[in-house]
Scaffold this motif. Structure first.
Motif, PDB file in Angstrom:
ATOM      1  N   GLN A 164       0.835  -1.186   0.000  1.00  0.00           N
ATOM      2  CA  GLN A 164       0.000   0.000   0.000  1.00  0.00           C
ATOM      3  C   GLN A 164       0.878   1.247   0.000  1.00  0.00           C
ATOM      4  O   GLN A 164       1.997   1.226   0.513  1.00  0.00           O
ATOM      5  N   VAL A 165       0.353   2.314  -0.594  1.00  0.00           N
ATOM      6  CA  VAL A 165       1.056   3.593  -0.605  1.00  0.00           C
ATOM      7  C   VAL A 165       0.593   4.402   0.603  1.00  0.00           C
ATOM      8  O   VAL A 165      -0.602   4.652   0.774  1.00  0.00           O
ATOM      9  N   ILE A 166       1.533   4.794   1.452  1.00  0.00           N
ATOM     10  CA  ILE A 166       1.228   5.541   2.663  1.00  0.00           C
ATOM     11  C   ILE A 166       1.242   7.043   2.411  1.00  0.00           C
ATOM     12  O   ILE A 166       0.439   7.794   2.964  1.00  0.00           O
ATOM     13  N   GLN A 167       2.156   7.509   1.560  1.00  0.00           N
ATOM     14  CA  GLN A 167       2.272   8.937   1.292  1.00  0.00           C
ATOM     15  C   GLN A 167       2.595   9.179  -0.170  1.00  0.00           C
ATOM     16  O   GLN A 167       3.492   8.552  -0.729  1.00  0.00           O
ATOM     17  N   ARG A 168       1.850  10.097  -0.782  1.00  0.00           N
ATOM     18  CA  ARG A 168       2.081  10.520  -2.166  1.00  0.00           C
ATOM     19  C   ARG A 168       2.593  11.954  -2.196  1.00  0.00           C
ATOM     20  O   ARG A 168       2.498  12.670  -1.206  1.00  0.00           O
ATOM     21  N   PRO A 169       3.127  12.403  -3.336  1.00  0.00           N
ATOM     22  CA  PRO A 169       3.615  13.778  -3.407  1.00  0.00           C
ATOM     23  C   PRO A 169       2.492  14.779  -3.138  1.00  0.00           C
ATOM     24  O   PRO A 169       1.340  14.561  -3.503  1.00  0.00           O
ATOM     25  N   ASP A 221      -5.341   0.586  13.319  1.00  0.00           N
ATOM     26  CA  ASP A 221      -6.153  -0.577  12.943  1.00  0.00           C
ATOM     27  C   ASP A 221      -5.364  -1.564  12.084  1.00  0.00           C
ATOM     28  O   ASP A 221      -5.894  -2.155  11.147  1.00  0.00           O
ATOM     29  N   GLY A 222      -4.089  -1.727  12.406  1.00  0.00           N
ATOM     30  CA  GLY A 222      -3.276  -2.721  11.705  1.00  0.00           C
ATOM     31  C   GLY A 222      -2.985  -2.386  10.270  1.00  0.00           C
ATOM     32  O   GLY A 222      -2.848  -3.283   9.432  1.00  0.00           O
ATOM     33  N   GLY A 223      -2.839  -1.101   9.964  1.00  0.00           N
ATOM     34  CA  GLY A 223      -2.474  -0.688   8.623  1.00  0.00           C
ATOM     35  C   GLY A 223      -3.623  -0.539   7.652  1.00  0.00           C
ATOM     36  O   GLY A 223      -3.393  -0.246   6.474  1.00  0.00           O
ATOM     37  N   LEU A 224      -4.863  -0.714   8.109  1.00  0.00           N
ATOM     38  CA  LEU A 224      -6.010  -0.568   7.198  1.00  0.00           C
ATOM     39  C   LEU A 224      -6.235   0.883   6.815  1.00  0.00           C
ATOM     40  O   LEU A 224      -6.511   1.201   5.654  1.00  0.00           O
ATOM     41  N   THR A 225      -6.135   1.790   7.789  1.00  0.00           N
ATOM     42  CA  THR A 225      -6.298   3.222   7.527  1.00  0.00           C
ATOM     43  C   THR A 225      -5.172   3.974   8.228  1.00  0.00           C
ATOM     44  O   THR A 225      -4.584   3.487   9.195  1.00  0.00           O
ATOM     45  N   TRP A 226      -4.915   5.192   7.737  1.00  0.00           N
ATOM     46  CA  TRP A 226      -3.810   5.986   8.247  1.00  0.00           C
ATOM     47  C   TRP A 226      -4.268   7.409   8.549  1.00  0.00           C
ATOM     48  O   TRP A 226      -5.145   7.951   7.882  1.00  0.00           O
ATOM     49  N   SER A 227      -3.664   7.997   9.554  1.00  0.00           N
ATOM     50  CA  SER A 227      -3.992   9.349   9.986  1.00  0.00           C
ATOM     51  C   SER A 227      -3.557  10.381   8.943  1.00  0.00           C
ATOM     52  O   SER A 227      -2.866  10.064   7.974  1.00  0.00           O
ATOM     53  N   GLU A 228      -3.944  11.613   9.187  1.00  0.00           N
ATOM     54  CA  GLU A 228      -3.409  12.714   8.398  1.00  0.00           C
ATOM     55  C   GLU A 228      -1.907  12.816   8.644  1.00  0.00           C
ATOM     56  O   GLU A 228      -1.393  12.400   9.696  1.00  0.00           O
ATOM     57  N   CYS A 229      -1.192  13.390   7.684  1.00  0.00           N
ATOM     58  CA  CYS A 229       0.254  13.519   7.814  1.00  0.00           C
ATOM     59  C   CYS A 229       0.607  14.502   8.936  1.00  0.00           C
ATOM     60  O   CYS A 229      -0.049  15.531   9.105  1.00  0.00           O
ATOM     61  N   GLU A 230       1.627  14.156   9.716  1.00  0.00           N
ATOM     62  CA  GLU A 230       2.070  15.010  10.820  1.00  0.00           C
ATOM     63  C   GLU A 230       3.546  15.342  10.656  1.00  0.00           C
ATOM     64  O   GLU A 230       4.323  14.552  10.114  1.00  0.00           O
ATOM     65  N   GLU A 243       8.526  -5.888  13.299  1.00  0.00           N
ATOM     66  CA  GLU A 243       7.585  -6.985  13.506  1.00  0.00           C
ATOM     67  C   GLU A 243       6.424  -6.486  14.352  1.00  0.00           C
ATOM     68  O   GLU A 243       6.629  -5.824  15.375  1.00  0.00           O
ATOM     69  N   HIS A 244       5.199  -6.790  13.925  1.00  0.00           N
ATOM     70  CA  HIS A 244       4.019  -6.353  14.664  1.00  0.00           C
ATOM     71  C   HIS A 244       2.844  -7.237  14.288  1.00  0.00           C
ATOM     72  O   HIS A 244       2.585  -7.461  13.100  1.00  0.00           O
ATOM     73  N   ASP A 245       2.155  -7.756  15.292  1.00  0.00           N
ATOM     74  CA  ASP A 245       0.919  -8.511  15.088  1.00  0.00           C
ATOM     75  C   ASP A 245       1.114  -9.691  14.125  1.00  0.00           C
ATOM     76  O   ASP A 245       0.293  -9.942  13.256  1.00  0.00           O
ATOM     77  N   GLY A 246       2.224 -10.404  14.295  1.00  0.00           N
ATOM     78  CA  GLY A 246       2.473 -11.598  13.496  1.00  0.00           C
ATOM     79  C   GLY A 246       2.912 -11.345  12.071  1.00  0.00           C
ATOM     80  O   GLY A 246       2.929 -12.272  11.257  1.00  0.00           O
ATOM     81  N   LYS A 247       3.298 -10.095  11.773  1.00  0.00           N
ATOM     82  CA  LYS A 247       3.719  -9.747  10.410  1.00  0.00           C
ATOM     83  C   LYS A 247       5.029  -8.976  10.451  1.00  0.00           C
ATOM     84  O   LYS A 247       5.380  -8.360  11.457  1.00  0.00           O
ATOM     85  N   LEU A 248       5.734  -9.028   9.316  1.00  0.00           N
ATOM     86  CA  LEU A 248       6.870  -8.159   9.101  1.00  0.00           C
ATOM     87  C   LEU A 248       6.398  -7.015   8.210  1.00  0.00           C
ATOM     88  O   LEU A 248       5.898  -7.237   7.107  1.00  0.00           O
ATOM     89  N   TRP A 249       6.539  -5.792   8.723  1.00  0.00           N
ATOM     90  CA  TRP A 249       6.120  -4.584   8.015  1.00  0.00           C
ATOM     91  C   TRP A 249       7.368  -3.895   7.475  1.00  0.00           C
ATOM     92  O   TRP A 249       8.306  -3.623   8.224  1.00  0.00           O
ATOM     93  N   SER A 264       9.392   4.800  -3.041  1.00  0.00           N
ATOM     94  CA  SER A 264       9.208   4.482  -4.457  1.00  0.00           C
ATOM     95  C   SER A 264       9.574   5.719  -5.272  1.00  0.00           C
ATOM     96  O   SER A 264       8.953   6.776  -5.119  1.00  0.00           O
ATOM     97  N   SER A 265      10.622   5.579  -6.088  1.00  0.00           N
ATOM     98  CA  SER A 265      11.051   6.634  -7.014  1.00  0.00           C
ATOM     99  C   SER A 265      11.360   7.954  -6.318  1.00  0.00           C
ATOM    100  O   SER A 265      11.317   9.008  -6.938  1.00  0.00           O
ATOM    101  N   LYS A 266      11.644   7.897  -5.012  1.00  0.00           N
ATOM    102  CA  LYS A 266      11.912   9.092  -4.206  1.00  0.00           C
ATOM    103  C   LYS A 266      10.764  10.093  -4.267  1.00  0.00           C
ATOM    104  O   LYS A 266      10.975  11.306  -4.189  1.00  0.00           O
ATOM    105  N   GLU A 267       9.532   9.533  -4.345  1.00  0.00           N
ATOM    106  CA  GLU A 267       8.332  10.376  -4.320  1.00  0.00           C
ATOM    107  C   GLU A 267       7.261   9.853  -3.370  1.00  0.00           C
ATOM    108  O   GLU A 267       6.510  10.642  -2.799  1.00  0.00           O
ATOM    109  N   GLU A 268       7.178   8.536  -3.209  1.00  0.00           N
ATOM    110  CA  GLU A 268       6.116   7.947  -2.400  1.00  0.00           C
ATOM    111  C   GLU A 268       6.706   7.069  -1.298  1.00  0.00           C
ATOM    112  O   GLU A 268       7.778   6.480  -1.476  1.00  0.00           O
ATOM    113  N   CYS A 269       5.975   6.965  -0.194  1.00  0.00           N
ATOM    114  CA  CYS A 269       6.311   5.984   0.842  1.00  0.00           C
ATOM    115  C   CYS A 269       5.377   4.799   0.684  1.00  0.00           C
ATOM    116  O   CYS A 269       4.149   4.950   0.698  1.00  0.00           O
ATOM    117  N   VAL A 270       5.949   3.608   0.515  1.00  0.00           N
ATOM    118  CA  VAL A 270       5.199   2.382   0.294  1.00  0.00           C
ATOM    119  C   VAL A 270       5.409   1.471   1.499  1.00  0.00           C
ATOM    120  O   VAL A 270       6.491   1.426   2.085  1.00  0.00           O
TER     121      VAL A 270
END
Length: 358
Positions: A27-32, A76-85, A331-337, A342-348
């Protein structure tokens, strides 16, 4: 120590043949955005059941004078994300900040943030007056507060601190002088998150360096894994400490083919070590995770995270190119995050269950 350390003990590595895990999501967490169109240097941490993901943002060019450390959170385990801070303080008196690392410590969440006169290189110094700030999440977990200059020397943290058997924390990073970035470790003054001293990794015969990487800790036995420069062999480098990070062996190349880009490393709850890196000779077009057997240092298995070109950059900026690069993991909740740029523009952000790893 031999001139080549046998870090990879699997079959010959071909990036095109690295198997994909049975389950993996992206998933993409942050876009330009209008104000920030450059992004690099992700970090990720779990604190009080919340995932915190951060990165360094610049307006247009890598580490320009408008740069900041910013991030988002997920409860919520990566389902939704807050506004950027904004995690770092606002630019002031010619100083701005870049990508740093989280530091969960004694019930508080800190961030260790590099601050310099970015975009104002002078007298051969790429990062004038570089230092590391300590930021702390407020008790109500609403805002980030300045807690002081933790490291006044020209040091840039590259991975979250880990504790040795003596009770000190080890903060992997680079000591920046001129246009070089030498591998180094900051050692805490006991349990104090605001007091550190630097120990540089010896590199005989190397006049230039860009030693970004991370550490693996087994009590007071420490391994520092880091990148080579573009003009050196495309192999991972390694150095060892047998006294909790107070002194280090001379760094040597390993047999693990790795492109010149920052790797990240850590230890899973089941005792397996891992390293997320860009396998050579694919440049930064492949991202993979290598794993050891429990309690072993050397890696025997590997799984794919990304393969092929990332989306082309949409906006101009120095240093931009297609790539999956500069990862961090937790490591969190049984997963490796695994968070990366990506291309020095997005956080994935990619996640995979631990039972999907060999």
């Amino acid at each position: 120590m031999s001139r080549i350390f046998e870090l990879w003990q699997g079959k010959p590595m071909d990036p095109a043949e690295i198997p994909l895990p049975d389950q993996i999501t992206h998933q993409v967490i942050q876009r330009p955005e209008k104000e920030f169109r450059f992004l690099l240097g992700a970090d990720i941490a779990a604190f009080n059941g919340v995932l915190f993901c951060s990165w360094g943002n610049s307006r247009k060019d890598e580490n320009d004078r408008h740069s900041a450390m910013r991030g988002r959170r997920s409860s919520d385990g990566g389902l939704t994300w807050s506004e950027c801070e904004r995690i770092s303080p606002p630019p002031a008196r010619g100083f701005s900040c870049s990508h740093g690392v989280y530091f969960p410590h004694n019930g508080k969440l800190h961030a260790l943030v590099p601050q310099a006169r970015y975009g104002r290189a002078a007298n051969g110094d790429a990062y004038p007056e570089l230092r590391t700030l300590l930021m702390t999440l407020s008790p109500e977990e609403v805002k980030w507060e300045f807690s002081g200059a933790a490291i006044p020397e020209p040091f840039w943290p590259m991975a979250q601190p880990q504790r040795n058997a003596s009770g000190n924390y080890l903060l992997p990073g680079i000591r920046c002088t001129g246009h070089n970035a030498f591998p180094a470790v900051a050692v805490s003054d006991g349990d104090c998150p605001g007091s550190w001293r630097l120990v540089e990794i010896p590199q005989p015969g190397r006049s230039r360096s860009w030693g970004e990487g991370g550490i693996l800790v087994n009590g007071n036995e420490i391994a520092f894994l880091f990148r080579n420069g573009w003009n050196n062999r495309h192999r991972a480098r390694i150095a060892f400490s047998h006294d909790g990070g107070e002194s280090w062996s001379a760094a040597v190349d390993t047999n693990l083919p790795m492109s010149p880009a920052k790797p990240c490393s850590g230890t899973l709850s089941d005792g397996r070590n891992y390293m997320v890196f860009n396998p050579a000779p694919d440049g930064r077009d492949t991202l993979a995770v290598a794993l050891s057997a429990p309690g072993e240092l050397c890696f025997r298995a590997i799984r794919l995270i990304r393969r092929g070109k990332s989306p082309a950059p949409r906006y101009p900026g120095s240093g931009k190119a297609t790539q999956w690069a500069y990862p961090a993991a937790c490591e969190h909740d049984g997963k490796l995050w695994i968070a990366y740029a990506s291309s020095k523009e997005e956080c994935v952000l990619s996640s995979l269950p631990l039972d999907a790893l060999p």
